[in-house]
Design a protein around this motif. Structure first.
Motif, mmCIF file in Angstrom:
data_model
loop_
_atom_site.group_PDB
_atom_site.id
_atom_site.type_symbol
_atom_site.label_atom_id
_atom_site.label_comp_id
_atom_site.label_asym_id
_atom_site.label_seq_id
_atom_site.Cartn_x
_atom_site.Cartn_y
_atom_site.Cartn_z
ATOM 1 N N PHE A 43 28.365 51.287 49.673
ATOM 2 C CA PHE A 43 28.413 50.438 50.867
ATOM 3 C C PHE A 43 27.726 49.110 50.552
ATOM 4 O O PHE A 43 26.568 49.085 50.136
ATOM 5 C CB PHE A 43 27.713 51.146 52.027
ATOM 6 C CG PHE A 43 27.641 50.330 53.289
ATOM 7 C CD1 PHE A 43 28.752 50.166 54.095
ATOM 8 C CD2 PHE A 43 26.457 49.713 53.666
ATOM 9 C CE1 PHE A 43 28.684 49.420 55.256
ATOM 10 C CE2 PHE A 43 26.373 48.966 54.820
ATOM 11 C CZ PHE A 43 27.495 48.819 55.616
ATOM 12 N N GLU A 76 28.025 46.139 52.765
ATOM 13 C CA GLU A 76 28.000 45.194 53.882
ATOM 14 C C GLU A 76 26.558 44.791 54.233
ATOM 15 O O GLU A 76 25.607 45.530 53.968
ATOM 16 C CB GLU A 76 28.655 45.839 55.110
ATOM 17 C CG GLU A 76 30.107 46.225 54.912
ATOM 18 C CD GLU A 76 31.008 45.024 54.720
ATOM 19 O OE1 GLU A 76 30.774 44.010 55.393
ATOM 20 O OE2 GLU A 76 31.929 45.119 53.895
ATOM 21 N N ARG A 87 24.287 44.286 62.967
ATOM 22 C CA ARG A 87 25.196 44.815 61.950
ATOM 23 C C ARG A 87 24.655 46.168 61.491
ATOM 24 O O ARG A 87 23.558 46.237 60.933
ATOM 25 C CB ARG A 87 25.293 43.853 60.771
ATOM 26 C CG ARG A 87 25.976 42.536 61.118
ATOM 27 C CD ARG A 87 25.858 41.520 60.021
ATOM 28 N NE ARG A 87 24.458 41.136 59.793
ATOM 29 C CZ ARG A 87 24.092 40.024 59.176
ATOM 30 N NH1 ARG A 87 24.995 39.170 58.754
ATOM 31 N NH2 ARG A 87 22.804 39.770 58.988
ATOM 32 N N LEU A 90 35.456 49.716 61.616
ATOM 33 C CA LEU A 90 34.780 50.056 60.363
ATOM 34 C C LEU A 90 35.747 50.192 59.197
ATOM 35 O O LEU A 90 35.322 50.459 58.070
ATOM 36 C CB LEU A 90 34.014 51.378 60.525
ATOM 37 C CG LEU A 90 33.056 51.501 61.714
ATOM 38 C CD1 LEU A 90 32.398 52.874 61.708
ATOM 39 C CD2 LEU A 90 32.002 50.399 61.685
ATOM 40 N N LYS A 145 35.466 49.410 54.921
ATOM 41 C CA LYS A 145 34.121 48.956 54.549
ATOM 42 C C LYS A 145 33.261 50.074 53.971
ATOM 43 O O LYS A 145 32.090 49.867 53.697
ATOM 44 C CB LYS A 145 33.427 48.358 55.773
ATOM 45 C CG LYS A 145 34.169 47.158 56.354
ATOM 46 C CD LYS A 145 33.483 46.616 57.607
ATOM 47 C CE LYS A 145 34.243 45.441 58.184
ATOM 48 N NZ LYS A 145 33.604 44.918 59.427
ATOM 49 N N TYR A 146 33.823 51.257 53.796
ATOM 50 C CA TYR A 146 33.145 52.396 53.173
ATOM 51 C C TYR A 146 31.896 52.827 53.944
ATOM 52 O O TYR A 146 30.875 53.158 53.348
ATOM 53 C CB TYR A 146 32.794 52.083 51.716
ATOM 54 C CG TYR A 146 34.004 51.740 50.878
ATOM 55 C CD1 TYR A 146 34.937 52.723 50.563
ATOM 56 C CD2 TYR A 146 34.230 50.449 50.429
ATOM 57 C CE1 TYR A 146 36.058 52.420 49.801
ATOM 58 C CE2 TYR A 146 35.345 50.139 49.672
ATOM 59 C CZ TYR A 146 36.254 51.121 49.366
ATOM 60 O OH TYR A 146 37.366 50.825 48.614
#
Length: 584
Positions: free
Chosen positions: A101, A103, A253, A329, A332-333
């Motif tokens: 991940f 992000e 976020r 989502l 975005k893993y």
């Protein structure tokens, strides 16, 4: 050699005579043929030298004969030529591929937001837009006029509400969730130990009742009628829902781990979408699907359940809920966790196709779950059985009872040590990686519920939409507190700034010294209506004794336990508080 011939001719003497003659001729011809023994004898007993075997001819044959190979080479060739079918469950376990991940995570603040000086109300404004308070004022006044038109008479007690009074009304409802009494009228009781002088100083009980009677957060005149095409069951709180959803998503976020679960808003009256869940602490009420950050319990998205619709679901309600809450989502893993109400093989595969990893407990009778794991397994405590299908793994782990998991983020070969208490004895065992990850990250929604339900909001009402409204306000307060705890660098008067401290400071800032009474309730009430209150800068007990800021500027030493929490300074109660805030 005898041949039996069956004739289909007529049964007369001429026919039988013809058959016998034909049979005799065939027997004579076959007698002249050489037998098999004669043929073999001619080949092997011949004296002809030309017939000796001299080896195979040098002429190339069109038949290819493969060379011999070792068993290891054959197995490698077979494995390469025939890959394992990933559409079937297998007990041959291998590693899974899980993308990292990448992000960005954490709060998203406006450009002018300063975490060193931001107050609880500043954080609350991020979650609950200040502009919507003005809309509440307009909707409430409009509803009061509409109601009086319906009755055909004026309400002599009512007068239009203002924005400061609306904020004070919201502040009082927060106080009532912290300091609870049997009836809302008890806050205005004359009994010294039952009444609340702070509440009395803000408004009268009659004014509070009138605001509650006409309070509205939507335009009543434009509300679609029941049965019309545009009818919306959530119309009365739709504006607040849209505002809260947008603020929760735009100002935060989430981390890579998220939990999806259900929450309940208590409601026992009549309602078309009221739910009954006997296993929950709140058994009757309004169900809300929630998606929270597993790291800090921040509510990132939610959806109020309106009951079973007319359209049939292809994969079930649980599949539809998770798919809807994870729509933003995709790709975005993220790693999503949920319980056996939602989990299914189809859901796991669909989320993986959207590049979302998932893990959850599962009911063993779900369609597609491995058949050999559905049977009653005789496992000892701590043992497990796992099957794999591509990136999807199915595990049954024996704790006190067998627990089944589906996961697309767990290595089926990995096991994690865990301890269990059995009386005074501590049991050391292992559990599958999926069970360990589930226990670690599934509690996001439960932790948010604990913070929300610790201090309720509002009072009893006959209107279900008011319960939903106060639920949304409470969620906004909890989210604001989570952001404050994670990012604020402000120096507080207390070493440990609690959830209760956050709410009480927010109350003071919302009320901000407002008083709708023509006559003050008491002269000795601190920090609400006295001369030391200036737009929320009230004189309160700071918890610790320090030097007064005003005396410090005069190079005089005087310590006090009172001060202003908004400015975070200690000020003497008699004169210094007034002088400091008036620039004297």
């Amino acid at each position: 050699m005898r041949i039996a011939i069956k004739s289909r001719g007529t049964k007369n003497k001429t026919g039988f005579t013809h058959i016998r003659k034909t049979k005799r001729k065939l027997e004579f011809k076959m007698a002249d043929l050489p037998s098999n023994e004669d043929i073999l004898r001619d080949y092997f007993d011949s004296d002809d030298n030309d017939s000796d075997f001299e080896g195979f001819s040098e002429v190339e044959s069109d038949i290819s004969i493969p060379e011999e190979s070792s068993s290891e080479e054959e197995s490698e060739e077979e494995s390469e030529s025939e890959p394992e079918n990933e559409d079937e469950w297998t007990d041959t376990l291998r590693g899974v591929h899980v993308e990292r991940f990448h992000e960005e995570t954490g709060p998203v603040f406006p450009a002018n937001f300063d975490v060193q000086t931001a107050t609880p109300k500043d954080y609350f404004d991020l979650m609950f837009s200040p502009n919507i308070i003005s809309d509440f004022v307009q909707h409430t006044n409009n509803y009061a006029r509409w109601k009086m038109e319906q009755k055909g008479e004026e309400d002599s007690v009512w007068y239009e509400i203002t924005e400061p009074e609306m904020k004070a009304y919201l502040g009082l409802n927060i106080v009532m969730g912290i300091n609870q009494v049997p009836s809302y009228k008890d806050y205005w009781a004359k009994d010294l130990f039952l009444g609340n002088e702070g509440v009395k100083s803000v408004m009268t009980v009659r004014r509070y009742e009138k605001i509650t009677e006409y309070f509205h957060v939507s335009d009543r005149r434009s509300e679609p009628a029941r049965g019309t095409r545009n009818y919306d069951k959530l119309y009365k709180v739709r504006e607040v829902i849209v505002m809260a959803k947008n603020n929760f998503k735009n100002n935060y976020r989430p981390s890579g781990n998220l939990a999806i679960d259900e929450a309940m808003i208590k409601w026992t009256g009549r309602l078309s979408f009221k739910q009954y869940l006997p296993a929950k602490p709140i058994k009757r009420g309004i169900k809300v699907w929630m998606r929270c950050d597993s790291e800090n319990a921040f509510l990132t998205d939610f959806d109020i359940y309106l009951g079973k619709g007319t359209a049939n679901s292809e994969h079930g309600l649980g599949h539809d809920v998770v798919t809807k809450l994870t729509r933003d989502l995709t790709g975005k893993y993220f790693r999503v966790f949920f319980d056996n109400y939602f989990t299914s093989v189809q859901l796991m595969q669909d989320l993986l196709a959207d590049r979302i990893y998932a893990c959850g407990t599962v009911r063993m009778n779900r369609r597609g779950f491995p058949d050999d794991l559905k049977v009653r397994l005789r496992l000892q405590r701590g043992q497990s059985m796992t099957r794999q299908k591509g990136n999807l793994t199915a595990s049954v782990w024996q704790d006190k009872k067998p627990v089944a998991f589906l996961s697309t983020l767990s290595d089926p070969r990995a096991e994690v040590p865990v301890t269990r208490q059995h009386g005074r004895q501590e049991l050391r065992m292992t559990q599958p990686h999926s069970a360990n990850e589930y226990n670690k990250y599934m509690n996001g929604v439960d932790r948010h519920d604990q913070l929300r339900m610790k201090y309720s909001l509002g009072r009893d009402s006959k209107k279900a939409w008011k319960y939903m409204y106060f639920f949304l306000v409470n969620c906004a307060i909890v989210n604001a507190f989570i952001l404050f705890s994670a990012s604020s660098t402000r120096q507080n008067s207390k070493k440990r700034y609690t959830h209760l401290d956050f709410r009480m400071e927010l109350v003071h800032q919302l009320i901000a010294g407002f008083s709708g009474r023509k006559r003050k309730a008491a002269e000795n009430v601190q920090g609400v209506q006295d001369a030391g209150n200036y737009q929320g800068h009230e004189s309160v007990h700071m918890g610790t004794k320090r030097r007064c800021r005003v005396h410090l500027t005069k190079k005089e030493r005087k310590e006090t336990v009172f001060g202003c929490k908004v400015c975070n300074v200690h000020l003497c109660k008699d004169g210094c508080h007034f002088a400091y805030h008036n620039g004297q």
